[in-house]
Design a protein around this motif. Sequence first.
Motif, mmCIF file in Angstrom:
data_model
loop_
_atom_site.group_PDB
_atom_site.id
_atom_site.type_symbol
_atom_site.label_atom_id
_atom_site.label_comp_id
_atom_site.label_asym_id
_atom_site.label_seq_id
_atom_site.Cartn_x
_atom_site.Cartn_y
_atom_site.Cartn_z
ATOM 1 N N PHE A 229 0.830 -1.198 0.000
ATOM 2 C CA PHE A 229 0.000 0.000 0.000
ATOM 3 C C PHE A 229 0.866 1.251 0.000
ATOM 4 N N ALA A 230 0.367 2.263 -0.683
ATOM 5 C CA ALA A 230 1.057 3.543 -0.762
ATOM 6 C C ALA A 230 0.076 4.666 -0.475
ATOM 7 N N ILE A 231 0.571 5.725 0.158
ATOM 8 C CA ILE A 231 -0.245 6.891 0.468
ATOM 9 C C ILE A 231 -0.326 7.768 -0.780
ATOM 10 N N PRO A 232 -1.517 8.101 -1.268
ATOM 11 C CA PRO A 232 -1.637 8.888 -2.504
ATOM 12 C C PRO A 232 -0.954 10.244 -2.375
ATOM 13 N N ILE A 233 -0.280 10.646 -3.427
ATOM 14 C CA ILE A 233 0.492 11.886 -3.379
ATOM 15 C C ILE A 233 -0.410 13.106 -3.228
ATOM 16 N N SER A 234 -1.655 13.031 -3.690
ATOM 17 C CA SER A 234 -2.574 14.161 -3.507
ATOM 18 C C SER A 234 -2.826 14.420 -2.034
ATOM 19 N N LEU A 235 -2.890 13.376 -1.234
ATOM 20 C CA LEU A 235 -3.031 13.514 0.208
ATOM 21 C C LEU A 235 -1.727 13.964 0.839
ATOM 22 N N VAL A 236 -0.623 13.409 0.351
ATOM 23 C CA VAL A 236 0.700 13.732 0.904
ATOM 24 C C VAL A 236 0.993 15.223 0.799
ATOM 25 N N LYS A 237 0.631 15.823 -0.325
ATOM 26 C CA LYS A 237 0.924 17.249 -0.535
ATOM 27 C C LYS A 237 0.311 18.104 0.572
ATOM 28 N N GLY A 238 -0.934 17.836 0.928
ATOM 29 C CA GLY A 238 -1.589 18.609 1.977
ATOM 30 C C GLY A 238 -0.957 18.398 3.333
#
Length: 398
Positions: A229-238
């Motif tokens: 599993f990976a954390i989506p980059i759209s979430l990471v940016k915030g």
Amino acid sequence: MTPTATNGFQRLLLSLGLSMSLACMLWAPSVGQAAASPRETDQDNTIRIYKKVAPTTVFITAAFASANPAAGPPGSSIGAGLVWSEQGLILTNAHVVEGASRILVHLYGGTRLPAEVVGSDAATDLALLRVVLPKEHRAAAILGDSDHLEIGQKVLAIGHPFGLGYALTTGIISGMGAGPESATLIHDPVIQTSAPINPGNSGGPLVDQEGRVIGINTTILAGAQNIGFAIPISLVKGVVGELQARGRVVRPWLGITGKLLSDDIIDLFALPLAKGVLIAGVAKGSPAEKVGLRAGDLPIVVKGDPLVLGGDILLAVNGQDLRTPEQYATVFRSLKVGQTISMKILRDGTYRTVTATLEERPSQPDPTAPARGPEKVEFRPLDWRGLPLRLAGPETIF
């Protein structure tokens, strides 16, 4: 036709037949070569991506001071990371560096740099570090878009499995949905991938076919083959933006745990149940406790899934129903710290309205909170130290 003419015509046909046979023989390999070219192109593209992305990744080692030196040597941890900016910001997983007394970041070229923690967020398992990069280091990650990913899309993962160096694995996006504990707190789908990842890959990038980072590798499914599993980059940016600004992520907190009731569960019991969040626990000192929300007191197991009956059922917040995970996620994202909310609940067969003012979620869990039920599936963070980092079961946390 004369015999001489006939013989000449036969020789012409024989010559043409040999020429055509030779042409077919020469042409056949070219067909095979043409069919192989897409594979060669894909291979070349993979190599190109690796050469492009690897210099933007780092190897991280962390040392942990022993509380009792007599009990044994200090612990250590390894993981991967990403050069987030040329100003020396490094992104990794929180569980790689949490509680570390010393952190070293190893650049692609071999340079070792001491790092300090700018901030971390346990809910998303992200941590932001800072190092002083050499002046000649100009490589930083190129971020992609995780909002429009497709199942079946090819992806690549770069990290340091078991400390073996800058290793590359390939796979596809095999799903989008609930994964590790963060999903219960952030209410966002995580990326499921078939690209093999192992301890030491934590914090490394998951990239698309253009070398753009679409996720941060964080978790594997214990006992399974190639389910990570990976954390989506759209979430990471915030999250990174908040860590830079505050060193933490501010989230609203009511102070309950529970589960969304399905129709199947409701139909099983001759009890006054309804679609909503069945409250299993209320944190001490929380807004929920202050306004008198009730937790359940009758633990049961239904088809291996733990439930706690007897508590209030939270049906709606500010007039918005909480019947499905999607509705719950929508409501949660709309709430702010300090906001006063109106809640519709069902208690002992009677509908009631209760108001509460949301507070900031504590950075550490409440030690007096009730223990959670056993997980149906164990999600194992990629922790080099082998520590059994306990993750939440299929609960709703608010």
